[in-house]
Motif scaffolding. Structure first.
Motif, PDB file in Angstrom:
ATOM      1  N   GLN A 173      59.249  13.141  42.561  1.00 51.11           N
ATOM      2  CA  GLN A 173      58.788  13.996  43.642  1.00 51.11           C
ATOM      3  C   GLN A 173      58.682  15.416  43.109  1.00 51.11           C
ATOM      4  OE1 GLN A 173      57.848  13.115  46.635  1.00 51.11           O
ATOM      5  NE2 GLN A 173      57.470  15.176  47.357  1.00 51.11           N
ATOM      6  N   GLN A 174      57.479  15.968  43.079  1.00 52.32           N
ATOM      7  CA  GLN A 174      57.301  17.323  42.606  1.00 52.32           C
ATOM      8  C   GLN A 174      57.717  18.299  43.700  1.00 52.32           C
ATOM      9  OE1 GLN A 174      53.238  17.600  41.384  1.00 52.32           O
ATOM     10  NE2 GLN A 174      53.694  16.911  39.319  1.00 52.32           N
ATOM     11  N   THR A 175      58.438  19.314  43.290  1.00 48.29           N
ATOM     12  CA  THR A 175      58.895  20.333  44.211  1.00 48.29           C
ATOM     13  C   THR A 175      57.789  21.358  44.407  1.00 48.29           C
ATOM     14  OG1 THR A 175      61.131  20.037  43.359  1.00 48.29           O
ATOM     15  CG2 THR A 175      60.706  22.020  44.625  1.00 48.29           C
ATOM     16  N   SER A 176      57.496  21.690  45.644  1.00 48.15           N
ATOM     17  CA  SER A 176      56.497  22.731  45.876  1.00 48.15           C
ATOM     18  C   SER A 176      57.141  24.073  45.561  1.00 48.15           C
ATOM     19  CB  SER A 176      55.997  22.687  47.316  1.00 48.15           C
ATOM     20  OG  SER A 176      57.058  22.933  48.200  1.00 48.15           O
ATOM     21  N   ILE A 177      56.469  24.864  44.765  1.00 50.00           N
ATOM     22  CA  ILE A 177      57.031  26.113  44.265  1.00 50.00           C
ATOM     23  C   ILE A 177      55.970  27.199  44.360  1.00 50.00           C
ATOM     24  CG2 ILE A 177      56.412  25.672  41.859  1.00 50.00           C
ATOM     25  CD1 ILE A 177      59.691  27.160  42.910  1.00 50.00           C
ATOM     26  N   GLU A 178      56.403  28.414  44.543  1.00 50.30           N
ATOM     27  CA  GLU A 178      55.502  29.559  44.566  1.00 50.30           C
ATOM     28  C   GLU A 178      56.020  30.605  43.590  1.00 50.30           C
ATOM     29  OE1 GLU A 178      55.206  31.093  48.486  1.00 50.30           O
ATOM     30  OE2 GLU A 178      54.425  29.243  49.330  1.00 50.30           O
ATOM     31  N   LYS A 179      55.121  31.424  43.106  1.00 50.72           N
ATOM     32  CA  LYS A 179      55.538  32.535  42.251  1.00 50.72           C
ATOM     33  C   LYS A 179      56.382  33.486  43.079  1.00 50.72           C
ATOM     34  CE  LYS A 179      51.657  32.303  39.115  1.00 50.72           C
ATOM     35  NZ  LYS A 179      50.507  33.006  38.519  1.00 50.72           N
ATOM     36  N   GLY A 180      57.447  33.982  42.479  1.00 46.67           N
ATOM     37  CA  GLY A 180      58.335  34.904  43.174  1.00 46.67           C
ATOM     38  C   GLY A 180      59.541  34.244  43.805  1.00 46.67           C
ATOM     39  N   THR A 181      59.638  32.916  43.755  1.00 57.81           N
ATOM     40  CA  THR A 181      60.802  32.221  44.295  1.00 57.81           C
ATOM     41  C   THR A 181      62.024  32.568  43.452  1.00 57.81           C
ATOM     42  OG1 THR A 181      59.382  30.407  44.989  1.00 57.81           O
ATOM     43  CG2 THR A 181      61.738  29.972  44.914  1.00 57.81           C
ATOM     44  N   VAL A 182      63.135  32.867  44.096  1.00 59.35           N
ATOM     45  CA  VAL A 182      64.335  33.314  43.398  1.00 59.35           C
ATOM     46  C   VAL A 182      65.339  32.165  43.305  1.00 59.35           C
ATOM     47  CG1 VAL A 182      66.255  34.953  43.444  1.00 59.35           C
ATOM     48  CG2 VAL A 182      63.978  35.680  44.172  1.00 59.35           C
ATOM     49  N   PHE A 183      65.892  31.975  42.102  1.00 55.99           N
ATOM     50  CA  PHE A 183      66.930  30.991  41.839  1.00 55.99           C
ATOM     51  C   PHE A 183      68.117  31.683  41.194  1.00 55.99           C
ATOM     52  CE2 PHE A 183      63.025  28.449  41.645  1.00 55.99           C
ATOM     53  CZ  PHE A 183      63.341  27.432  42.533  1.00 55.99           C
ATOM     54  N   THR A 184      69.264  31.012  41.182  1.00 51.72           N
ATOM     55  CA  THR A 184      70.453  31.501  40.508  1.00 51.72           C
ATOM     56  C   THR A 184      70.806  30.527  39.388  1.00 51.72           C
ATOM     57  OG1 THR A 184      71.260  32.454  42.567  1.00 51.72           O
ATOM     58  CG2 THR A 184      72.866  32.161  40.807  1.00 51.72           C
ATOM     59  N   ILE A 185      71.116  31.066  38.222  1.00 51.20           N
ATOM     60  CA  ILE A 185      71.524  30.232  37.085  1.00 51.20           C
ATOM     61  C   ILE A 185      73.012  29.967  37.205  1.00 51.20           C
ATOM     62  CG2 ILE A 185      71.732  30.091  34.582  1.00 51.20           C
ATOM     63  CD1 ILE A 185      69.322  31.923  34.369  1.00 51.20           C
ATOM     64  N   ASN A 186      73.394  28.709  37.188  1.00 50.97           N
ATOM     65  CA  ASN A 186      74.792  28.306  37.285  1.00 50.97           C
ATOM     66  C   ASN A 186      75.314  27.871  35.927  1.00 50.97           C
ATOM     67  OD1 ASN A 186      74.808  28.695  40.079  1.00 50.97           O
ATOM     68  ND2 ASN A 186      73.963  26.664  40.403  1.00 50.97           N
ATOM     69  N   GLU A 187      76.607  27.701  35.856  1.00 45.64           N
ATOM     70  CA  GLU A 187      77.236  27.210  34.640  1.00 45.64           C
ATOM     71  C   GLU A 187      76.864  25.741  34.444  1.00 45.64           C
ATOM     72  OE1 GLU A 187      81.742  26.789  32.780  1.00 45.64           O
ATOM     73  OE2 GLU A 187      81.423  27.829  34.664  1.00 45.64           O
ATOM     74  N   PRO A 188      76.510  25.338  33.214  1.00 42.85           N
ATOM     75  CA  PRO A 188      76.127  23.936  33.014  1.00 42.85           C
ATOM     76  C   PRO A 188      77.332  23.012  33.111  1.00 42.85           C
ATOM     77  CG  PRO A 188      76.226  25.055  30.922  1.00 42.85           C
ATOM     78  CD  PRO A 188      76.434  26.111  31.982  1.00 42.85           C
ATOM     79  N   VAL A 189      77.077  21.765  33.479  1.00 43.81           N
ATOM     80  CA  VAL A 189      78.146  20.775  33.575  1.00 43.81           C
ATOM     81  C   VAL A 189      78.647  20.425  32.180  1.00 43.81           C
ATOM     82  CG1 VAL A 189      78.704  18.443  34.344  1.00 43.81           C
ATOM     83  CG2 VAL A 189      77.197  19.883  35.715  1.00 43.81           C
ATOM     84  N   ALA A 190      77.742  20.264  31.228  1.00 44.09           N
ATOM     85  CA  ALA A 190      78.117  19.992  29.837  1.00 44.09           C
ATOM     86  C   ALA A 190      78.346  21.329  29.129  1.00 44.09           C
ATOM     87  CB  ALA A 190      77.007  19.197  29.161  1.00 44.09           C
TER      88      ALA A 190
END
Length: 119
Positions: free
Chosen positions: A24-41
């Motif tokens: 399932q492709q996620t609908s995305i737009e330019k300018g959407t803000v995400f937060t980088i989390n600590e990786p599990v590995a």
């Protein structure tokens, strides 16, 4: 008659299995803000940071802990042939990653599922 029924059921079952494997492709737009989390590995799998030796050769500081909790925004995105969404991310505060890299790439759906990125 049983063989014909069996063959028809195999084709129908195979068709449903192939349809279920599509991502399932996620609908995305330019300018959407995400937060980088600590990786599990011990390293990121779906946020494509440069390797440590490459960061050091360019004069940067190869400390992955420096990106934990940083907000990033989508600059560009593209859909791959495999059905993934590959996004290009830059920091919202205007600074560079590891003092040298303006942008990094990520596979959006996989990074969200793995918890490397959150909205």
């Amino acid at each position: 008659m049983r063989r014909l029924l069996f063959i028809v059921l195999c084709f129908l079952g195979g068709g449903l299995a192939l349809q279920a494997q599509q991502t399932q492709q996620t609908s995305i737009e330019k300018g959407t803000v995400f937060t980088i989390n600590e990786p599990v590995a011990d390293q990121y799998r779906y946020v494509l940071f440069p390797r440590k030796n490459f960061i050091i050769k360019r004069g940067g500081i190869a400390n992955l802990k420096s990106v934990y909790g940083k907000e990033v925004e989508v600059v560009d995105y593209a859909y791959t042939d495999e059905g993934d969404t590959r996004v290009t991310l830059k920091r919202t505060d205007g600074r560079k990653f590891f003092r040298n890299f303006k942008t990094v790439d990520a596979y959006l759906e996989d990074a969200l599922t793995a918890g490397e990125l959150t909205k």
